[in-house]
Design a protein around this motif. Structure first.
Motif, PDB file in Angstrom:
ATOM      1  N   TRP A  20      -5.429  -5.563  12.410  1.00 55.65           N
ATOM      2  CA  TRP A  20      -4.057  -5.570  11.525  1.00 55.65           C
ATOM      3  C   TRP A  20      -3.609  -6.639  10.802  1.00 55.65           C
ATOM      4  O   TRP A  20      -3.315  -6.313   9.485  1.00 55.65           O
ATOM      5  N   TRP A  21      -3.947  -7.609  10.873  1.00 60.31           N
ATOM      6  CA  TRP A  21      -3.631  -8.757   9.989  1.00 60.31           C
ATOM      7  C   TRP A  21      -4.677  -8.906   8.790  1.00 60.31           C
ATOM      8  O   TRP A  21      -5.683  -8.772   9.035  1.00 60.31           O
ATOM      9  N   CYS A  22      -3.970  -9.174   7.602  1.00 62.60           N
ATOM     10  CA  CYS A  22      -4.737  -9.485   6.478  1.00 62.60           C
ATOM     11  C   CYS A  22      -3.892 -10.227   5.428  1.00 62.60           C
ATOM     12  O   CYS A  22      -2.600 -10.163   5.774  1.00 62.60           O
ATOM     13  N   PRO A  23      -4.129 -10.914   4.679  1.00 64.96           N
ATOM     14  CA  PRO A  23      -3.367 -11.819   3.929  1.00 64.96           C
ATOM     15  C   PRO A  23      -2.179 -11.037   3.181  1.00 64.96           C
ATOM     16  O   PRO A  23      -1.283 -11.712   2.865  1.00 64.96           O
ATOM     17  N   ALA A  24      -2.469  -9.843   2.768  1.00 62.59           N
ATOM     18  CA  ALA A  24      -1.444  -9.184   2.087  1.00 62.59           C
ATOM     19  C   ALA A  24      -0.176  -9.016   3.023  1.00 62.59           C
ATOM     20  O   ALA A  24       1.187  -8.676   2.514  1.00 62.59           O
ATOM     21  N   ALA A  25      -0.566  -8.769   4.358  1.00 63.45           N
ATOM     22  CA  ALA A  25       0.633  -8.389   5.250  1.00 63.45           C
ATOM     23  C   ALA A  25       1.473  -9.639   5.471  1.00 63.45           C
ATOM     24  O   ALA A  25       2.694  -9.791   5.306  1.00 63.45           O
ATOM     25  N   ASP A  26       0.850 -10.946   5.421  1.00 65.24           N
ATOM     26  CA  ASP A  26       1.689 -12.219   5.297  1.00 65.24           C
ATOM     27  C   ASP A  26       2.528 -12.141   4.172  1.00 65.24           C
ATOM     28  O   ASP A  26       3.823 -12.757   4.240  1.00 65.24           O
ATOM     29  N   ALA A  27       1.916 -11.697   2.735  1.00 66.95           N
ATOM     30  CA  ALA A  27       2.709 -12.049   1.757  1.00 66.95           C
ATOM     31  C   ALA A  27       3.842 -11.115   1.426  1.00 66.95           C
ATOM     32  O   ALA A  27       4.683 -11.422   1.144  1.00 66.95           O
ATOM     33  N   LEU A  28       3.600  -9.763   2.010  1.00 71.85           N
ATOM     34  CA  LEU A  28       4.781  -8.819   2.037  1.00 71.85           C
ATOM     35  C   LEU A  28       5.950  -9.479   3.128  1.00 71.85           C
ATOM     36  O   LEU A  28       6.956  -9.182   2.732  1.00 71.85           O
ATOM     37  N   ALA A  29       5.510  -9.855   4.184  1.00 73.85           N
ATOM     38  CA  ALA A  29       6.412 -10.064   5.084  1.00 73.85           C
ATOM     39  C   ALA A  29       7.270 -11.405   4.635  1.00 73.85           C
ATOM     40  O   ALA A  29       8.557 -11.198   4.572  1.00 73.85           O
ATOM     41  N   GLU A  30       6.623 -12.578   3.851  1.00 72.23           N
ATOM     42  CA  GLU A  30       7.499 -13.470   3.152  1.00 72.23           C
ATOM     43  C   GLU A  30       8.229 -12.866   2.181  1.00 72.23           C
ATOM     44  O   GLU A  30       9.238 -13.233   1.871  1.00 72.23           O
ATOM     45  N   ALA A  31       7.719 -11.774   1.308  1.00 72.08           N
ATOM     46  CA  ALA A  31       8.688 -11.467   0.181  1.00 72.08           C
ATOM     47  C   ALA A  31      10.102 -10.652   0.781  1.00 72.08           C
ATOM     48  O   ALA A  31      11.012 -10.948   0.374  1.00 72.08           O
ATOM     49  N   VAL A  32       9.690  -9.983   1.732  1.00 74.47           N
ATOM     50  CA  VAL A  32      10.941  -9.393   2.424  1.00 74.47           C
ATOM     51  C   VAL A  32      11.792 -10.381   3.014  1.00 74.47           C
ATOM     52  O   VAL A  32      12.983 -10.028   2.681  1.00 74.47           O
ATOM     53  N   ALA A  33      11.385 -11.327   3.732  1.00 70.54           N
ATOM     54  CA  ALA A  33      12.086 -12.135   4.482  1.00 70.54           C
ATOM     55  C   ALA A  33      12.871 -13.100   3.373  1.00 70.54           C
ATOM     56  O   ALA A  33      14.016 -13.656   3.520  1.00 70.54           O
ATOM     57  N   GLU A  34      12.390 -13.322   2.368  1.00 69.18           N
ATOM     58  CA  GLU A  34      12.990 -14.429   1.323  1.00 69.18           C
ATOM     59  C   GLU A  34      13.951 -13.536   0.208  1.00 69.18           C
ATOM     60  O   GLU A  34      14.449 -14.123  -0.726  1.00 69.18           O
ATOM     61  N   GLY A  35      13.840 -12.011   0.364  1.00 63.31           N
ATOM     62  CA  GLY A  35      14.576 -11.379  -0.467  1.00 63.31           C
ATOM     63  C   GLY A  35      13.902 -11.170  -1.936  1.00 63.31           C
ATOM     64  O   GLY A  35      14.496 -10.820  -2.900  1.00 63.31           O
ATOM     65  N   SER A  43       1.481  -3.645  -3.116  1.00 61.88           N
ATOM     66  CA  SER A  43       0.399  -3.133  -3.865  1.00 61.88           C
ATOM     67  C   SER A  43      -0.923  -3.723  -3.028  1.00 61.88           C
ATOM     68  O   SER A  43      -2.110  -3.172  -2.840  1.00 61.88           O
ATOM     69  N   GLY A  44      -0.762  -5.084  -2.918  1.00 61.16           N
ATOM     70  CA  GLY A  44      -2.109  -5.846  -2.364  1.00 61.16           C
ATOM     71  C   GLY A  44      -2.256  -5.268  -1.179  1.00 61.16           C
ATOM     72  O   GLY A  44      -3.399  -5.108  -0.471  1.00 61.16           O
ATOM     73  N   LEU A  45      -1.327  -4.964  -0.245  1.00 63.27           N
ATOM     74  CA  LEU A  45      -1.297  -4.438   1.237  1.00 63.27           C
ATOM     75  C   LEU A  45      -2.301  -3.135   1.107  1.00 63.27           C
ATOM     76  O   LEU A  45      -2.782  -2.747   1.868  1.00 63.27           O
ATOM     77  N   GLY A  46      -1.635  -2.286   0.181  1.00 61.51           N
ATOM     78  CA  GLY A  46      -2.341  -0.950  -0.042  1.00 61.51           C
ATOM     79  C   GLY A  46      -3.708  -1.040   0.002  1.00 61.51           C
ATOM     80  O   GLY A  46      -4.450  -0.511   0.330  1.00 61.51           O
ATOM     81  N   ARG A  47      -4.162  -1.844  -0.945  1.00 61.20           N
ATOM     82  CA  ARG A  47      -5.794  -2.041  -1.275  1.00 61.20           C
ATOM     83  C   ARG A  47      -6.255  -2.557  -0.012  1.00 61.20           C
ATOM     84  O   ARG A  47      -7.526  -2.292   0.084  1.00 61.20           O
ATOM     85  N   GLN A  48      -5.766  -3.592   0.377  1.00 66.99           N
ATOM     86  CA  GLN A  48      -6.485  -4.249   1.578  1.00 66.99           C
ATOM     87  C   GLN A  48      -6.577  -3.267   2.937  1.00 66.99           C
ATOM     88  O   GLN A  48      -7.668  -3.212   3.443  1.00 66.99           O
ATOM     89  N   ARG A  49      -5.554  -2.365   2.971  1.00 67.68           N
ATOM     90  CA  ARG A  49      -5.489  -1.306   4.063  1.00 67.68           C
ATOM     91  C   ARG A  49      -6.646  -0.431   3.867  1.00 67.68           C
ATOM     92  O   ARG A  49      -7.637  -0.025   4.752  1.00 67.68           O
ATOM     93  N   ALA A  50      -6.698   0.010   2.720  1.00 65.47           N
ATOM     94  CA  ALA A  50      -7.802   1.145   2.119  1.00 65.47           C
ATOM     95  C   ALA A  50      -9.010   0.533   2.340  1.00 65.47           C
ATOM     96  O   ALA A  50     -10.122   1.297   2.829  1.00 65.47           O
TER      97      ALA A  50
END
Length: 236
Positions: A20-35, A43-50
């Motif tokens: 489950w974990w990947c660097p983009a997951a952390d980046a997306l969670a931080e972006a949402v938490a910080e508004g 976009s990074g998460l989509g690429r890493q998941r694929a």
């Protein structure tokens, strides 16, 4: 927020917890938490998941969990989902020869096979059926001590597999020692296995080869473990 997201995703049925974990997951969670604008991280998460072989439906289900945790607006949810879907398709769908096809044999990669299996397991979940009752893996394997690791041999075997399974089956190369076909279970299965065995014996008579039918397990997680085993292990 990232920890809450992961916990809810795993509880909701994420197929392979260790992936489950990947660097983009952390980046997306931080972006949402910080508004902040979540688009680039999504976009990074989509690429890493694929790249990891995660199907699009599973990737979207996962980010929707984060969107609910972050109480994003409908417009923001749509933007995140679009960013994930577009970037996922850029990796998993469009450049098929790079990400879905093995360059030596032209067969699918393990990642693409996982995508197809994920689709089958989701459909089975909706229809309350068992994947193992409707589909199976035909496995072709060779001993690690033979000369089958020579570059030309897998390509010859791939042609034989294509000749027998020439319909809509998913054909994949798994590691150095296995080729597989994801097939429907039907009355002709035993006959086709026999044809494949005879064809392989004729085309590569000096190579020790095994052909067998592998039943797919009930759970998608166990199917992932089966693919891992075929990728990393060789025939005794």
């Amino acid at each position: 927020m990232g920890d809450r997201w992961r916990a809810r995703s795993l509880a909701g049925g994420w197929r392979l917890p260790r992936d489950w974990w990947c660097p983009a997951a952390d980046a997306l969670a931080e972006a949402v938490a910080e508004g902040r604008d979540p688009g680039p991280a999504a976009s990074g998460l989509g690429r890493q998941r694929a790249a990891a072989g995660v199907g699009l439906a599973e990737a979207l289900d996962d980010v929707w969990i984060l969107c609910r945790i972050g109480a994003l607006s409908p417009a923001a949810v749509a933007a995140v989902a679009t960013a994930v879907a577009v970037s996922w398709s850029e990796v998993a769908v469009e450049p098929a020869t790079r990400d879905c096809d093995d360059p030596l044999t032209g067969l699918a990669t393990p990642g693409y096979l996982r995508i197809r299996l994920g689709e089958l397991y989701r459909e089975a979940g909706r229809s309350a059926t068992a994947v193992g009752d409707t589909h199976a893996l035909v496995v072709v394997g060779w001993r690690s001590g033979s000369n089958w690791t020579a570059l030309g041999r897998p390509a010859v075997v791939a042609e034989a597999v294509r000749a027998v399974f020439s319909g809509g089956e998913t054909l994949a190369r798994l590691g150095l020692s296995h080729l597989v076909a994801l097939v429907n279970r039907d009355a002709a299965m035993a006959e086709r296995l026999g044809v494949l065995g005879r064809l392989l014996a004729a085309r590569v008579p000096a190579a020790p080869v095994q052909v067998w039918l592998e039943r797919l397990p009930r759970r998608a997680t166990a199917a992932d473990w089966l693919i891992d085993d075929l990728v990393t292990h060789r025939v005794d």
